[in-house]
Design a protein around this motif. Structure first.
Motif, PDB file in Angstrom:
ATOM      1  N   LEU A  55      21.603  67.616  49.374  1.00 53.70           N
ATOM      2  CA  LEU A  55      21.432  66.597  48.338  1.00 53.70           C
ATOM      3  C   LEU A  55      22.391  65.449  48.645  1.00 53.70           C
ATOM      4  CD1 LEU A  55      20.150  65.615  45.714  1.00 53.70           C
ATOM      5  CD2 LEU A  55      21.959  66.830  44.476  1.00 53.70           C
ATOM      6  N   VAL A  56      21.837  64.246  48.811  1.00 57.97           N
ATOM      7  CA  VAL A  56      22.646  63.048  49.052  1.00 57.97           C
ATOM      8  C   VAL A  56      22.531  62.181  47.805  1.00 57.97           C
ATOM      9  CG1 VAL A  56      23.058  61.053  50.518  1.00 57.97           C
ATOM     10  CG2 VAL A  56      22.226  63.189  51.530  1.00 57.97           C
ATOM     11  N   ILE A  57      23.664  62.012  47.125  1.00 60.15           N
ATOM     12  CA  ILE A  57      23.711  61.317  45.838  1.00 60.15           C
ATOM     13  C   ILE A  57      24.357  59.952  46.000  1.00 60.15           C
ATOM     14  CG2 ILE A  57      24.585  61.414  43.471  1.00 60.15           C
ATOM     15  CD1 ILE A  57      24.966  64.509  43.996  1.00 60.15           C
ATOM     16  N   ASP A  58      23.604  58.911  45.678  1.00 63.01           N
ATOM     17  CA  ASP A  58      24.187  57.578  45.612  1.00 63.01           C
ATOM     18  C   ASP A  58      24.658  57.367  44.188  1.00 63.01           C
ATOM     19  OD1 ASP A  58      24.958  54.970  45.650  1.00 63.01           O
ATOM     20  OD2 ASP A  58      22.993  54.156  46.173  1.00 63.01           O
ATOM     21  N   GLY A  59      25.948  57.561  43.985  1.00 58.53           N
ATOM     22  CA  GLY A  59      26.549  57.369  42.675  1.00 58.53           C
ATOM     23  C   GLY A  59      27.130  55.978  42.513  1.00 58.53           C
ATOM     24  N   GLY A  60      26.673  55.045  43.346  1.00 63.95           N
ATOM     25  CA  GLY A  60      27.149  53.672  43.248  1.00 63.95           C
ATOM     26  C   GLY A  60      28.588  53.488  43.686  1.00 63.95           C
ATOM     27  N   GLY A  61      29.181  54.529  44.271  1.00 65.20           N
ATOM     28  CA  GLY A  61      30.575  54.450  44.700  1.00 65.20           C
ATOM     29  C   GLY A  61      31.563  54.508  43.555  1.00 65.20           C
ATOM     30  N   SER A  62      31.083  54.845  42.345  1.00 64.22           N
ATOM     31  CA  SER A  62      31.977  54.891  41.186  1.00 64.22           C
ATOM     32  C   SER A  62      32.994  56.021  41.315  1.00 64.22           C
ATOM     33  CB  SER A  62      31.173  55.096  39.898  1.00 64.22           C
ATOM     34  OG  SER A  62      32.062  55.285  38.806  1.00 64.22           O
ATOM     35  N   LYS A  63      34.232  55.697  40.998  1.00 63.57           N
ATOM     36  CA  LYS A  63      35.302  56.691  40.981  1.00 63.57           C
ATOM     37  C   LYS A  63      35.814  56.925  39.560  1.00 63.57           C
ATOM     38  CE  LYS A  63      36.841  55.753  45.684  1.00 63.57           C
ATOM     39  NZ  LYS A  63      37.986  55.354  46.516  1.00 63.57           N
ATOM     40  N   ARG A  64      35.025  56.488  38.560  1.00 61.05           N
ATOM     41  CA  ARG A  64      35.454  56.596  37.163  1.00 61.05           C
ATOM     42  C   ARG A  64      35.164  57.942  36.532  1.00 61.05           C
ATOM     43  NH1 ARG A  64      33.485  50.837  34.806  1.00 61.05           N
ATOM     44  NH2 ARG A  64      31.480  51.827  35.209  1.00 61.05           N
ATOM     45  N   CYS A  65      34.300  58.766  37.170  1.00 61.85           N
ATOM     46  CA  CYS A  65      34.000  60.103  36.655  1.00 61.85           C
ATOM     47  C   CYS A  65      33.420  60.931  37.786  1.00 61.85           C
ATOM     48  CB  CYS A  65      33.025  60.040  35.476  1.00 61.85           C
ATOM     49  SG  CYS A  65      31.391  59.426  35.898  1.00 61.85           S
ATOM     50  N   ALA A  66      33.295  62.229  37.566  1.00 65.30           N
ATOM     51  CA  ALA A  66      32.760  63.145  38.577  1.00 65.30           C
ATOM     52  C   ALA A  66      31.273  63.381  38.355  1.00 65.30           C
ATOM     53  CB  ALA A  66      33.499  64.470  38.516  1.00 65.30           C
ATOM     54  N   LEU A  67      30.527  63.469  39.457  1.00 66.55           N
ATOM     55  CA  LEU A  67      29.095  63.770  39.394  1.00 66.55           C
ATOM     56  C   LEU A  67      28.797  65.230  39.700  1.00 66.55           C
ATOM     57  CD1 LEU A  67      27.657  60.577  41.111  1.00 66.55           C
ATOM     58  CD2 LEU A  67      27.690  61.141  38.664  1.00 66.55           C
ATOM     59  N   VAL A  68      29.729  65.905  40.387  1.00 64.79           N
ATOM     60  CA  VAL A  68      29.563  67.324  40.740  1.00 64.79           C
ATOM     61  C   VAL A  68      30.866  68.042  40.434  1.00 64.79           C
ATOM     62  CG1 VAL A  68      29.150  68.971  42.615  1.00 64.79           C
ATOM     63  CG2 VAL A  68      27.893  66.803  42.567  1.00 64.79           C
ATOM     64  N   GLY A  69      30.757  69.210  39.794  1.00 63.11           N
ATOM     65  CA  GLY A  69      31.912  70.052  39.512  1.00 63.11           C
ATOM     66  C   GLY A  69      31.701  71.441  40.079  1.00 63.11           C
ATOM     67  N   GLY A  70      32.633  72.314  39.781  1.00 62.70           N
ATOM     68  CA  GLY A  70      32.595  73.674  40.313  1.00 62.70           C
ATOM     69  C   GLY A  70      31.354  74.457  39.933  1.00 62.70           C
TER      70      GLY A  70
END
Length: 181
Positions: A82-97
């Motif tokens: 899975l390749v996720i384009d999160g817009g390069g945002s570092k303000r929150c996490a898109l994947v956790g444990g």
């Protein structure tokens, strides 16, 4: 592999142990010159147990919202990445444990996030390759806004659903076709 075993996944993991992105670049200069093989800019940090992974790509474009990430990772991975384009945002996490564990159990080979992850220690204990820009303890929004299977552009490269990704400690390659060495 813990959890569910998918046909061919163990073979893929064995194959990847011998695969090297540097060697792939050296032996595929024509593909590099034509743009059929591309290297992502070196902006990603390495997480997860496997140092190398590969597979057909599933693309996802989201911004600070991981509902669609969860939807995809809870489906059968069958060795895909899975390749996720999160817009390069570092303000929150898109994947956790929990999502990384689910992805491992469902047979995904890896996850590449143009954004952040969290629960780094949990992800590092998982048998799935993960690349991300960094970590952030904040969770994402839950609005289910995004686009699955669309072309995305991350780390200087256009990536299409169905292309192949190869990752190891040297970097990440995107190929229009499955490579053999």
């Amino acid at each position: 592999m813990h959890g569910k075993e998918f046909k061919g996944y163990a073979v893929l993991k064995t194959y990847m142990a011998a695969f090297a992105t540097a060697e792939a670049c050296d032996s595929n200069t024509a593909l590099l010159a034509s743009g059929e093989l591309r290297a992502l800019e070196p902006i990603f940090k390495i997480y997860g147990q496997p140092r190398s992974f590969s597979g057909p790509i599933v693309t996802l474009k989201v911004f600070e919202d991981n509902v669609l990430v969860r939807q995809l990772l809870e489906t059968r991975g069958e060795g895909r990445v899975l390749v996720i384009d999160g817009g390069g945002s570092k303000r929150c996490a898109l994947v956790g444990g929990n999502l990384a564990q689910s992805a491992q159990n469902m047979g995904w080979s890896g996850i590449v996030v143009n954004g952040c992850i969290r629960d780094v220690d949990e992800i590092n204990a998982c048998d799935i390759g993960v690349r991300a820009l960094g970590s952030n303890p904040l969770k994402s929004n839950k609005k289910a806004i995004g686009e699955k299977h669309a072309p995305i552009s991350i780390a200087g490269t256009l990536i299409r659903d169905g292309e192949w990704l190869y990752a190891d400690s040297d970097g990440i390659l995107i190929s229009k076709m499955e490579l053999s060495i």
